[in-house]
Design an enzyme around this catalytic site. Structure first.
Site, PDB file in Angstrom:
ATOM      1  N   ASP A 110       0.843  -1.206   0.000  1.00 34.02           N
ATOM      2  CA  ASP A 110       0.000   0.000   0.000  1.00 34.02           C
ATOM      3  C   ASP A 110       0.871   1.247   0.000  1.00 34.02           C
ATOM      4  O   ASP A 110       2.057   1.187   0.359  1.00 34.02           O
ATOM      5  CB  ASP A 110      -0.871   0.048   1.265  1.00 34.02           C
ATOM      6  CG  ASP A 110      -1.978  -0.993   1.246  1.00 34.02           C
ATOM      7  OD1 ASP A 110      -2.244  -1.573   0.176  1.00 34.02           O
ATOM      8  OD2 ASP A 110      -2.565  -1.219   2.323  1.00 34.02           O
ATOM      9  N   GLN A 134      -0.341   6.847  -6.197  1.00 40.14           N
ATOM     10  CA  GLN A 134      -1.393   7.835  -5.937  1.00 40.14           C
ATOM     11  C   GLN A 134      -1.398   8.913  -7.031  1.00 40.14           C
ATOM     12  O   GLN A 134      -0.418   9.646  -7.195  1.00 40.14           O
ATOM     13  CB  GLN A 134      -1.151   8.488  -4.576  1.00 40.14           C
ATOM     14  CG  GLN A 134      -1.245   7.506  -3.412  1.00 40.14           C
ATOM     15  CD  GLN A 134      -0.479   7.980  -2.185  1.00 40.14           C
ATOM     16  OE1 GLN A 134       0.584   8.593  -2.311  1.00 40.14           O
ATOM     17  NE2 GLN A 134      -1.004   7.685  -1.010  1.00 40.14           N
ATOM     18  N   ARG A 164      -1.489  -0.780  -8.607  1.00 38.35           N
ATOM     19  CA  ARG A 164      -2.863  -0.348  -8.334  1.00 38.35           C
ATOM     20  C   ARG A 164      -2.835   1.179  -8.250  1.00 38.35           C
ATOM     21  O   ARG A 164      -2.164   1.754  -7.403  1.00 38.35           O
ATOM     22  CB  ARG A 164      -3.364  -0.921  -7.019  1.00 38.35           C
ATOM     23  CG  ARG A 164      -4.791  -0.443  -6.717  1.00 38.35           C
ATOM     24  CD  ARG A 164      -5.195  -0.683  -5.289  1.00 38.35           C
ATOM     25  NE  ARG A 164      -5.055  -2.079  -4.969  1.00 38.35           N
ATOM     26  CZ  ARG A 164      -4.457  -2.500  -3.853  1.00 38.35           C
ATOM     27  NH1 ARG A 164      -3.952  -1.657  -2.992  1.00 38.35           N
ATOM     28  NH2 ARG A 164      -4.372  -3.779  -3.612  1.00 38.35           N
ATOM     29  N   LYS A 188     -10.564  18.094  -7.543  1.00 33.62           N
ATOM     30  CA  LYS A 188     -10.983  16.774  -8.056  1.00 33.62           C
ATOM     31  C   LYS A 188     -10.730  16.655  -9.557  1.00 33.62           C
ATOM     32  O   LYS A 188     -10.255  15.615 -10.035  1.00 33.62           O
ATOM     33  CB  LYS A 188     -12.463  16.549  -7.731  1.00 33.62           C
ATOM     34  CG  LYS A 188     -13.000  15.233  -8.270  1.00 33.62           C
ATOM     35  CD  LYS A 188     -14.417  14.963  -7.837  1.00 33.62           C
ATOM     36  CE  LYS A 188     -15.098  13.900  -8.713  1.00 33.62           C
ATOM     37  NZ  LYS A 188     -14.376  12.641  -8.879  1.00 33.62           N
ATOM     38  N   THR A 237     -10.409   2.340  -7.637  1.00 26.98           N
ATOM     39  CA  THR A 237     -11.300   3.508  -7.554  1.00 26.98           C
ATOM     40  C   THR A 237     -12.750   3.050  -7.548  1.00 26.98           C
ATOM     41  O   THR A 237     -13.072   1.986  -8.092  1.00 26.98           O
ATOM     42  CB  THR A 237     -11.063   4.474  -8.740  1.00 26.98           C
ATOM     43  OG1 THR A 237     -11.932   5.595  -8.607  1.00 26.98           O
ATOM     44  CG2 THR A 237     -11.295   3.818 -10.091  1.00 26.98           C
ATOM     45  N   HIS A 238     -13.607   3.877  -6.946  1.00 28.26           N
ATOM     46  CA  HIS A 238     -15.056   3.622  -7.002  1.00 28.26           C
ATOM     47  C   HIS A 238     -15.700   4.482  -8.082  1.00 28.26           C
ATOM     48  O   HIS A 238     -16.913   4.530  -8.196  1.00 28.26           O
ATOM     49  CB  HIS A 238     -15.686   3.943  -5.641  1.00 28.26           C
ATOM     50  CG  HIS A 238     -14.936   3.337  -4.515  1.00 28.26           C
ATOM     51  ND1 HIS A 238     -14.061   4.045  -3.721  1.00 28.26           N
ATOM     52  CD2 HIS A 238     -14.877   2.048  -4.096  1.00 28.26           C
ATOM     53  CE1 HIS A 238     -13.507   3.233  -2.853  1.00 28.26           C
ATOM     54  NE2 HIS A 238     -13.969   2.026  -3.051  1.00 28.26           N
ATOM     55  N   ARG A 242     -12.114   7.210   5.078  1.00 25.81           N
ATOM     56  CA  ARG A 242     -13.294   6.856   4.258  1.00 25.81           C
ATOM     57  C   ARG A 242     -14.369   7.942   4.405  1.00 25.81           C
ATOM     58  O   ARG A 242     -15.037   8.300   3.447  1.00 25.81           O
ATOM     59  CB  ARG A 242     -13.901   5.503   4.682  1.00 25.81           C
ATOM     60  CG  ARG A 242     -12.979   4.303   4.606  1.00 25.81           C
ATOM     61  CD  ARG A 242     -12.550   3.903   3.223  1.00 25.81           C
ATOM     62  NE  ARG A 242     -11.525   4.655   2.586  1.00 25.81           N
ATOM     63  CZ  ARG A 242     -10.196   4.563   2.778  1.00 25.81           C
ATOM     64  NH1 ARG A 242      -9.714   3.733   3.669  1.00 25.81           N
ATOM     65  NH2 ARG A 242      -9.346   5.299   2.101  1.00 25.81           N
TER      66      ARG A 242
HETATM   67  C1  LIG Z   1      -8.724  -1.013  -3.546  1.00 25.86           C
HETATM   68  C2  LIG Z   1      -8.297   0.327  -3.017  1.00 25.86           C
HETATM   69  C3  LIG Z   1      -7.069   0.450  -2.389  1.00 25.86           C
HETATM   70  C4  LIG Z   1      -6.662   1.702  -1.911  1.00 25.86           C
HETATM   71  N1  LIG Z   1      -5.416   1.830  -1.370  1.00 25.86           N
HETATM   72  C5  LIG Z   1      -4.952   3.071  -1.084  1.00 25.86           C
HETATM   73  C6  LIG Z   1      -3.612   3.281  -0.680  1.00 25.86           C
HETATM   74  O1  LIG Z   1      -2.816   2.333  -0.553  1.00 25.86           O
HETATM   75  N2  LIG Z   1      -3.200   4.569  -0.442  1.00 25.86           N
HETATM   76  C7  LIG Z   1      -4.046   5.640  -0.586  1.00 25.86           C
HETATM   77  O2  LIG Z   1      -3.619   6.782  -0.401  1.00 25.86           O
HETATM   78  N3  LIG Z   1      -5.346   5.457  -0.909  1.00 25.86           N
HETATM   79  C8  LIG Z   1      -5.811   4.219  -1.164  1.00 25.86           C
HETATM   80  N4  LIG Z   1      -7.128   4.061  -1.540  1.00 25.86           N
HETATM   81  C9  LIG Z   1      -8.071   5.189  -1.393  1.00 25.86           C
HETATM   82  C10 LIG Z   1      -8.068   6.119  -2.590  1.00 25.86           C
HETATM   83  O3  LIG Z   1      -6.873   6.865  -2.618  1.00 25.86           O
HETATM   84  C11 LIG Z   1      -9.253   7.117  -2.538  1.00 25.86           C
HETATM   85  O4  LIG Z   1      -9.155   7.900  -1.380  1.00 25.86           O
HETATM   86  C12 LIG Z   1     -10.615   6.453  -2.541  1.00 25.86           C
HETATM   87  O5  LIG Z   1     -10.649   5.361  -3.404  1.00 25.86           O
HETATM   88  C13 LIG Z   1     -11.714   7.466  -2.969  1.00 25.86           C
HETATM   89  O6  LIG Z   1     -11.513   7.891  -4.264  1.00 25.86           O
HETATM   90  P1  LIG Z   1     -12.279   7.275  -5.529  1.00 25.86           P
HETATM   91  O7  LIG Z   1     -11.253   6.826  -6.507  1.00 25.86           O
HETATM   92  O8  LIG Z   1     -13.204   6.228  -5.115  1.00 25.86           O
HETATM   93  O9  LIG Z   1     -12.962   8.513  -6.234  1.00 25.86           O
HETATM   94  P2  LIG Z   1     -13.935   9.654  -5.714  1.00 25.86           P
HETATM   95  O10 LIG Z   1     -13.964  10.681  -6.793  1.00 25.86           O
HETATM   96  O11 LIG Z   1     -13.568  10.083  -4.321  1.00 25.86           O
HETATM   97  O12 LIG Z   1     -15.304   8.914  -5.632  1.00 25.86           O
HETATM   98  C14 LIG Z   1     -15.986   8.380  -6.772  1.00 25.86           C
HETATM   99  C15 LIG Z   1     -17.382   7.972  -6.309  1.00 25.86           C
HETATM  100  O13 LIG Z   1     -17.252   6.843  -5.443  1.00 25.86           O
HETATM  101  C16 LIG Z   1     -18.036   6.996  -4.282  1.00 25.86           C
HETATM  102  N5  LIG Z   1     -17.175   6.923  -3.083  1.00 25.86           N
HETATM  103  C17 LIG Z   1     -15.856   7.171  -3.014  1.00 25.86           C
HETATM  104  N6  LIG Z   1     -15.402   6.997  -1.755  1.00 25.86           N
HETATM  105  C18 LIG Z   1     -16.477   6.653  -1.029  1.00 25.86           C
HETATM  106  C19 LIG Z   1     -16.656   6.353   0.338  1.00 25.86           C
HETATM  107  N7  LIG Z   1     -15.655   6.381   1.212  1.00 25.86           N
HETATM  108  N8  LIG Z   1     -17.908   6.043   0.759  1.00 25.86           N
HETATM  109  C20 LIG Z   1     -18.950   5.999  -0.111  1.00 25.86           C
HETATM  110  N9  LIG Z   1     -18.828   6.285  -1.419  1.00 25.86           N
HETATM  111  C21 LIG Z   1     -17.619   6.600  -1.871  1.00 25.86           C
HETATM  112  C22 LIG Z   1     -18.719   8.327  -4.345  1.00 25.86           C
HETATM  113  O14 LIG Z   1     -20.096   8.115  -4.658  1.00 25.86           O
HETATM  114  C23 LIG Z   1     -18.066   9.069  -5.492  1.00 25.86           C
HETATM  115  O15 LIG Z   1     -19.000   9.737  -6.265  1.00 25.86           O
HETATM  116  C24 LIG Z   1      -7.533   2.825  -2.021  1.00 25.86           C
HETATM  117  C25 LIG Z   1      -8.773   2.679  -2.657  1.00 25.86           C
HETATM  118  C26 LIG Z   1      -9.159   1.466  -3.156  1.00 25.86           C
HETATM  119  C27 LIG Z   1     -10.483   1.367  -3.846  1.00 25.86           C
END
Ligand SMILES: Cc1cc2nc3c(=O)[nH]c(=O)nc-3n(C[C@H](O)[C@H](O)[C@H](O)COP(=O)(O)OP(=O)(O)OC[C@H]3O[C@@H](n4cnc5c(N)ncnc54)[C@H](O)[C@@H]3O)c2cc1C
Length: 305
Positions: A129, A158, A179, A196, A225-226, A288
């Site tokens: 990570d 990142q 990733r 953003k 990413t979500h 989160r």
């Molecule tokens: C598998 C995985 C591993 C990760 N590992 C790391 C890591 O090692 N280091 C690091 O810095 N970060 C890590 N992250 C977190 C990442 O950096 C982001 O902070 C996180 O994924 C939110 O960004 P997003 O890409 O989902 O996009 P966003 O633009 O934030 O969100 C896209 C959409 O997803 C939904 N969403 C996003 N987050 C949430 C939430 N918490 N609750 C509910 N809905 C949500 C929202 O509806 C939003 O519209 C990881 C994330 C994932 C999925």
């Protein structure tokens, strides 16, 4: 709101108290199947049956004594053993500071090396990570050493960090698993994009470069990413460059946009859920909440009877 929540994540006074509150413990269950590995394994079995890949992470960050790293490593070895009896291996995703990176980097390397070896024996992968910006250089250096000896290790990059395009070019010759995430920490504008739109644009450019490397068999490309719309935009660009969807893995966190992940899987993207568990969930949970402040309302609703 994001800045306040990320400050709360780092605050030791809150860190000692909030996890004891019943409403907070109820709220965190939305993102974790439970605190025990048994809870995580039960959740994993359901997801594997539904055709998904699984990653495990036991929550915890910086250690105070290197002996704690031995216990963390022993735990992940047990997970890898539990993986043997499953139809699909459980991959593990570990914060390097949990293995002692900032106390004894050599000990941390030895743990990572042993875990990567064990992961290979059970057909699994070992992911590193990425934490806050002071750890980026030591984490990449750790990964470089591991990648020379193992072909089943991955690293998280990142997109919000301005240095990441250079880091990507640096590690691509190692034929890495990467990733790509947007980034979860509160980084200053001097080193990170804070809007953003800028983060999304950086993410898309990096992801397409990773996808092209995956097409040529030089990388494993995972979109952590979500943001399903962003994934589909990347897939359109990648398709134009001759990259099939099967080369674009999507990794999401347990409890977040699960229906969207299932849809992406049906569209042909390999889907993975990262299952987090453990009792040291506070800073992780606050990050989160910071990602989607609407989650704070959900947490506060847990105050109601
Ligand atoms: C598998 C995985 C591993 C990760 N590992 C790391 C890591 O090692 N280091 C690091 O810095 N970060 C890590 N992250 C977190 C990442 O950096 C982001 O902070 C996180 O994924 C939110 O960004 P997003 O890409 O989902 O996009 P966003 O633009 O934030 O969100 C896209 C959409 O997803 C939904 N969403 C996003 N987050 C949430 C939430 N918490 N609750 C509910 N809905 C949500 C929202 O509806 C939003 O519209 C990881 C994330 C994932 C999925």
């Amino acid at each position: 709101m994001r800045t306040i929540l990320l400050w709360m994540a780092r605050n030791p006074w809150l860190r000692a108290r909030i996890p004891r509150l019943a409403f907070a413990r109820r709220a965190v269950r939305r993102f974790m199947p439970g605190e025990d590995v048994a809870d995580a394994l039960r959740a994993a079995d359901g997801l594997i049956a539904a055709g998904q890949g699984i990653l495990f992470t036991r929550l915890g960050e910086n250690l105070t004594a290197i002996a704690e790293a031995d216990a963390v490593a022993a735990h992940y070895h047990e997970v890898l053993e539990a993986s043997r009896s499953r139809s699909r291996p459980i991959e593990i995703s570990v914060k390097p500071t949990q293995l002692g990176l900032d106390i004894d980097p050599e000990a941390a390397f030895a743990h990572c090396d042993a875990l990567a070896t064990h992961a290979a024996e059970v057909g699994s992968s070992f992911w590193v990570d990425m934490e806050g910006s002071p750890y980026v250089e030591p984490t990449i250096a750790l990964f470089e050493r591991l990648a020379v000896a193992h072909d089943n290790v991955g690293i998280c990059l990142q997109a919000y960090l301005k240095r990441t395009p250079v880091d990507l070019r640096r590690i691509l010759p190692l034929r890495p698993a990467i990733r790509l995430v947007k980034g979860a920490y509160d980084e200053p504008a001097a080193i990170a994009y804070r809007r953003k739109a800028d983060v999304d644009a950086a993410y898309q450019t990096l992801a397409v470069a990773m996808a092209e490397a995956a097409r040529d068999g030089d990388a494993r490309c995972a979109l952590g990413t979500h943001d399903a719309d962003l994934v589909r935009r990347i897939a359109t660009f990648a398709q134009a460059a001759g990259v099939p969807r099967e080369k674009l893995e999507v990794h999401m966190l347990y409890g977040i946009r699960a229906a969207e992940l299932r849809r992406l899987r049906k569209e042909g993207f390999p889907a993975f859920t990262l299952v987090a568990y453990g009792d040291f969930w506070y800073p992780w949970y606050m990050r989160r909440l910071a990602e989607r402040p609407a989650n704070v309302l959900f947490a506060l609703r847990q105050l109601l009877p």
